[in-house]
Design a protein around this motif. Structure first.
Motif, PDB file in Angstrom:
ATOM      1  N   VAL A 140       3.039 -11.256   7.971  1.00 15.30           N
ATOM      2  CA  VAL A 140       4.001 -12.366   8.013  1.00 15.30           C
ATOM      3  C   VAL A 140       3.763 -13.221   6.774  1.00 15.30           C
ATOM      4  CG1 VAL A 140       4.625 -14.492   9.222  1.00 15.30           C
ATOM      5  CG2 VAL A 140       4.213 -12.395  10.525  1.00 15.30           C
ATOM      6  N   SER A 141       4.811 -13.474   6.030  1.00 18.91           N
ATOM      7  CA  SER A 141       4.653 -14.243   4.797  1.00 18.91           C
ATOM      8  C   SER A 141       5.225 -15.655   4.886  1.00 18.91           C
ATOM      9  CB  SER A 141       5.308 -13.518   3.617  1.00 18.91           C
ATOM     10  OG  SER A 141       6.682 -13.280   3.867  1.00 18.91           O
ATOM     11  N   ILE A 142       5.911 -15.967   5.999  1.00 17.71           N
ATOM     12  CA  ILE A 142       6.523 -17.291   6.163  1.00 17.71           C
ATOM     13  C   ILE A 142       6.209 -17.826   7.555  1.00 17.71           C
ATOM     14  CG2 ILE A 142       8.692 -18.590   6.255  1.00 17.71           C
ATOM     15  CD1 ILE A 142       9.903 -16.367   4.438  1.00 17.71           C
ATOM     16  N   LEU A 143       5.712 -19.042   7.619  1.00 18.43           N
ATOM     17  CA  LEU A 143       5.493 -19.745   8.886  1.00 18.43           C
ATOM     18  C   LEU A 143       6.181 -21.096   8.798  1.00 18.43           C
ATOM     19  CD1 LEU A 143       4.120 -20.319  11.650  1.00 18.43           C
ATOM     20  CD2 LEU A 143       2.113 -21.109  10.362  1.00 18.43           C
ATOM     21  N   VAL A 144       7.064 -21.360   9.759  1.00 19.62           N
ATOM     22  CA  VAL A 144       7.756 -22.654   9.807  1.00 19.62           C
ATOM     23  C   VAL A 144       7.478 -23.281  11.170  1.00 19.62           C
ATOM     24  CG1 VAL A 144       9.931 -23.885   9.559  1.00 19.62           C
ATOM     25  CG2 VAL A 144       9.578 -21.735   8.318  1.00 19.62           C
ATOM     26  N   ASN A 145       6.797 -24.395  11.175  1.00 20.08           N
ATOM     27  CA  ASN A 145       6.434 -25.086  12.411  1.00 20.08           C
ATOM     28  C   ASN A 145       7.433 -26.202  12.706  1.00 20.08           C
ATOM     29  OD1 ASN A 145       3.891 -23.880  13.418  1.00 20.08           O
ATOM     30  ND2 ASN A 145       3.094 -24.490  11.420  1.00 20.08           N
ATOM     31  N   CYS A 146       8.370 -25.909  13.626  1.00 21.57           N
ATOM     32  CA  CYS A 146       9.397 -26.880  14.002  1.00 21.57           C
ATOM     33  C   CYS A 146       9.172 -27.478  15.393  1.00 21.57           C
ATOM     34  CB  CYS A 146      10.777 -26.235  13.977  1.00 21.57           C
ATOM     35  SG  CYS A 146      11.356 -25.720  12.353  1.00 21.57           S
ATOM     36  N   ALA A 147       8.351 -26.844  16.223  1.00 23.87           N
ATOM     37  CA  ALA A 147       8.131 -27.353  17.585  1.00 23.87           C
ATOM     38  C   ALA A 147       7.619 -28.787  17.517  1.00 23.87           C
ATOM     39  CB  ALA A 147       7.128 -26.470  18.322  1.00 23.87           C
ATOM     40  N   ALA A 148       8.123 -29.642  18.406  1.00 26.44           N
ATOM     41  CA  ALA A 148       7.755 -31.053  18.343  1.00 26.44           C
ATOM     42  C   ALA A 148       7.812 -31.694  19.723  1.00 26.44           C
ATOM     43  CB  ALA A 148       8.674 -31.807  17.384  1.00 26.44           C
ATOM     44  N   ALA A 149       7.053 -32.759  19.858  1.00 28.12           N
ATOM     45  CA  ALA A 149       7.067 -33.579  21.074  1.00 28.12           C
ATOM     46  C   ALA A 149       7.098 -35.041  20.657  1.00 28.12           C
ATOM     47  CB  ALA A 149       5.830 -33.298  21.926  1.00 28.12           C
ATOM     48  N   ILE A 150       7.670 -35.877  21.521  1.00 25.33           N
ATOM     49  CA  ILE A 150       7.775 -37.305  21.228  1.00 25.33           C
ATOM     50  C   ILE A 150       7.422 -38.086  22.485  1.00 25.33           C
ATOM     51  CG2 ILE A 150      10.226 -37.488  21.851  1.00 25.33           C
ATOM     52  CD1 ILE A 150      10.508 -39.351  19.369  1.00 25.33           C
ATOM     53  N   ALA A 151       6.888 -39.275  22.303  1.00 23.46           N
ATOM     54  CA  ALA A 151       6.561 -40.160  23.434  1.00 23.46           C
ATOM     55  C   ALA A 151       6.722 -41.602  22.979  1.00 23.46           C
ATOM     56  CB  ALA A 151       5.139 -39.913  23.924  1.00 23.46           C
ATOM     57  N   THR A 152       7.082 -42.463  23.909  1.00 20.82           N
ATOM     58  CA  THR A 152       7.216 -43.882  23.591  1.00 20.82           C
ATOM     59  C   THR A 152       5.894 -44.593  23.875  1.00 20.82           C
ATOM     60  OG1 THR A 152       8.033 -44.368  25.807  1.00 20.82           O
ATOM     61  CG2 THR A 152       9.664 -43.878  24.116  1.00 20.82           C
ATOM     62  N   GLY A 153       5.789 -45.792  23.347  1.00 16.56           N
ATOM     63  CA  GLY A 153       4.609 -46.608  23.614  1.00 16.56           C
ATOM     64  C   GLY A 153       3.897 -47.013  22.343  1.00 16.56           C
ATOM     65  N   ALA A 159      18.347 -32.704  20.259  1.00 13.96           N
ATOM     66  CA  ALA A 159      17.918 -33.130  21.597  1.00 13.96           C
ATOM     67  C   ALA A 159      16.687 -34.028  21.509  1.00 13.96           C
ATOM     68  CB  ALA A 159      17.623 -31.897  22.461  1.00 13.96           C
ATOM     69  N   LEU A 160      15.777 -33.721  20.594  1.00  9.25           N
ATOM     70  CA  LEU A 160      14.572 -34.540  20.441  1.00  9.25           C
ATOM     71  C   LEU A 160      14.934 -35.945  19.985  1.00  9.25           C
ATOM     72  CD1 LEU A 160      11.393 -34.338  20.527  1.00  9.25           C
ATOM     73  CD2 LEU A 160      11.522 -34.076  18.043  1.00  9.25           C
ATOM     74  N   TRP A 161      15.855 -36.047  19.011  1.00  9.70           N
ATOM     75  CA  TRP A 161      16.251 -37.379  18.555  1.00  9.70           C
ATOM     76  C   TRP A 161      16.968 -38.134  19.664  1.00  9.70           C
ATOM     77  CZ3 TRP A 161      21.147 -39.629  17.848  1.00  9.70           C
ATOM     78  CH2 TRP A 161      21.117 -40.889  17.242  1.00  9.70           C
ATOM     79  N   ARG A 162      17.836 -37.466  20.402  1.00 15.19           N
ATOM     80  CA  ARG A 162      18.542 -38.146  21.496  1.00 15.19           C
ATOM     81  C   ARG A 162      17.564 -38.610  22.572  1.00 15.19           C
ATOM     82  NH1 ARG A 162      22.273 -34.046  20.100  1.00 15.19           N
ATOM     83  NH2 ARG A 162      21.504 -32.633  21.719  1.00 15.19           N
ATOM     84  N   ALA A 163      16.479 -37.843  22.767  1.00 17.09           N
ATOM     85  CA  ALA A 163      15.481 -38.225  23.766  1.00 17.09           C
ATOM     86  C   ALA A 163      14.691 -39.461  23.353  1.00 17.09           C
ATOM     87  CB  ALA A 163      14.517 -37.058  24.002  1.00 17.09           C
ATOM     88  N   THR A 193       8.562 -21.715  14.916  1.00 14.20           N
ATOM     89  CA  THR A 193       8.320 -22.296  16.244  1.00 14.20           C
ATOM     90  C   THR A 193       9.422 -23.302  16.572  1.00 14.20           C
ATOM     91  OG1 THR A 193       6.970 -24.194  15.553  1.00 14.20           O
ATOM     92  CG2 THR A 193       5.836 -22.071  15.813  1.00 14.20           C
ATOM     93  N   GLY A 194       9.547 -23.597  17.865  1.00 15.35           N
ATOM     94  CA  GLY A 194      10.641 -24.469  18.281  1.00 15.35           C
ATOM     95  C   GLY A 194      11.977 -23.814  18.015  1.00 15.35           C
ATOM     96  N   GLY A 195      12.007 -22.473  18.127  1.00 11.47           N
ATOM     97  CA  GLY A 195      13.171 -21.715  17.695  1.00 11.47           C
ATOM     98  C   GLY A 195      14.348 -21.703  18.638  1.00 11.47           C
ATOM     99  N   ARG A 196      14.206 -22.274  19.816  1.00  9.38           N
ATOM    100  CA  ARG A 196      15.277 -22.205  20.815  1.00  9.38           C
ATOM    101  C   ARG A 196      16.465 -23.102  20.472  1.00  9.38           C
ATOM    102  NH1 ARG A 196      18.719 -20.747  23.681  1.00  9.38           N
ATOM    103  NH2 ARG A 196      18.862 -20.813  25.947  1.00  9.38           N
ATOM    104  N   GLY A 197      16.227 -24.181  19.740  1.00  2.00           N
ATOM    105  CA  GLY A 197      17.329 -25.094  19.457  1.00  2.00           C
ATOM    106  C   GLY A 197      17.032 -25.997  18.276  1.00  2.00           C
ATOM    107  N   SER A 253       8.274 -36.057   9.762  1.00  6.50           N
ATOM    108  CA  SER A 253       9.367 -36.973  10.076  1.00  6.50           C
ATOM    109  C   SER A 253       9.234 -38.172   9.155  1.00  6.50           C
ATOM    110  CB  SER A 253       9.257 -37.426  11.537  1.00  6.50           C
ATOM    111  OG  SER A 253      10.055 -38.569  11.800  1.00  6.50           O
ATOM    112  N   THR A 254      10.316 -38.916   8.990  1.00  9.60           N
ATOM    113  CA  THR A 254      10.179 -40.166   8.253  1.00  9.60           C
ATOM    114  C   THR A 254       9.220 -41.113   8.972  1.00  9.60           C
ATOM    115  OG1 THR A 254      12.189 -40.970   9.334  1.00  9.60           O
ATOM    116  CG2 THR A 254      12.419 -40.054   7.122  1.00  9.60           C
ATOM    117  N   ALA A 255       9.015 -40.886  10.285  1.00  7.91           N
ATOM    118  CA  ALA A 255       8.039 -41.691  11.022  1.00  7.91           C
ATOM    119  C   ALA A 255       6.615 -41.444  10.533  1.00  7.91           C
ATOM    120  CB  ALA A 255       8.121 -41.397  12.518  1.00  7.91           C
ATOM    121  N   GLY A 256       6.406 -40.319   9.847  1.00 11.21           N
ATOM    122  CA  GLY A 256       5.105 -40.038   9.254  1.00 11.21           C
ATOM    123  C   GLY A 256       4.907 -40.722   7.922  1.00 11.21           C
ATOM    124  N   ILE A 257       5.989 -41.295   7.379  1.00 10.95           N
ATOM    125  CA  ILE A 257       5.933 -42.062   6.134  1.00 10.95           C
ATOM    126  C   ILE A 257       6.000 -43.551   6.438  1.00 10.95           C
ATOM    127  CG2 ILE A 257       7.107 -42.521   3.934  1.00 10.95           C
ATOM    128  CD1 ILE A 257       8.254 -39.657   4.128  1.00 10.95           C
TER     129      ILE A 257
END
Length: 243
Positions: free
Chosen positions: A73-86, A180-184, A8-12, A131-135
């Motif tokens: 399907v033997s492999i699932l990689v979940n890369c899709a992500a969203a971020i918000a401030t606050g 792009a997510l980090w830059r955002a 997922t999140g495979g576009r970039g 993410s390291t934000a999860g640690i």
């Protein structure tokens, strides 16, 4: 038999780099993304691109059913992500719900679609991107930090419950990666240069990571070389969480 994967999140970003890495070792990769261009311009190496909003359970069911109709399907990689401030006082309910839906509920719904087939095969690997934000929580990122901590525990729960069927689940926690997510995530009023400098200052390696470095870690974790690794949280973070 050729292995098949969903990313997922495979576009970039990390997702596209992971697609390319897995395809390079002979995996048939199905790239999912909310961007409609995933179908017309899939990432390098993708066998197929599928439009899918990971917050929409019905879409997930339809896309997964179509993919599984052609084989397991033997492999699932979940890369899709969203971020918000606050922080806890100002984060909006809408932002909180969206971030949790993309970063936690989506990976769970995708895993739920894959687990039966993996159990039947006696083999399967699920990689969830945290993410390291999860640690170590990031300032002014309540929803994001909470979601990234939650996905670590979701992964550990899957590994606990499904390890007996030969299914492995691991979490990768990237540090600052130039995507792009980090830059955002750049605070309002801060220049891109200052944003990078601030991130690098907290890293032992004194540089940003690359998407290919994270994809390389994922490639290892889904390979037979990591066949005894499950329930792990691996920080690929340039040393951000050392202290």
């Amino acid at each position: 038999m050729q292995k098949r994967a969903i990313v997922t999140g495979g576009r970039g970003g990390i997702g596209a780099a992971t697609v390319e890495r897995l395809a390079g070792v002979g995996v048939e990769v199905h790239a999912l993304d909310i961007d409609p261009e995933i179908q017309t311009a899939p990432p390098t190496g993708a066998a197929f691109g599928h439009v899918c909003d990971v917050t929409d359970g019905a879409q997930i069911e339809r896309v997964c059913a179509a993919i599984l109709a052609d084989g397991p399907v033997s492999i699932l990689v979940n890369c899709a992500a969203a971020i918000a401030t606050g922080d806890a006082e100002v984060c909006s309910l809408d932002d909180y719900d969206k971030v949790m839906a993309v970063n936690v509920r989506g990976p769970w719904l995708l895993a739920r679609q894959m687990l039966a087939g993996m159990r039947e095969q006696g083999d399967g690997v699920i990689i969830n991107l945290s993410s390291t934000a999860g640690i170590r929580p990031s300032r002014n990122r309540l929803a994001y930090s909470t979601s990234k901590a939650a996905i670590r525990q979701l992964t550990r729960s899957i590994s606990t419950d499904f390890g007996q069927y030969g299914i492995r689940a691991n979490t990768v926690c990237p540090g600052p990666i130039d995507t792009a997510l980090w830059r955002a995530s750049r605070p309002a009023g801060m220049s891109a240069e200052k944003h990078a400098e601030a991130a690098i200052e907290g890293l032992a390696l004194k540089r940003l990571g690359t998407v290919d470095e994270i994809a390389a870690m994922i490639e290892f974790l889904v390979s037979d070389a990591a066949s005894f690794v499950t329930g792990a949280t691996i920080a690929a973070d340039g040393g951000r969480t050392l202290h």
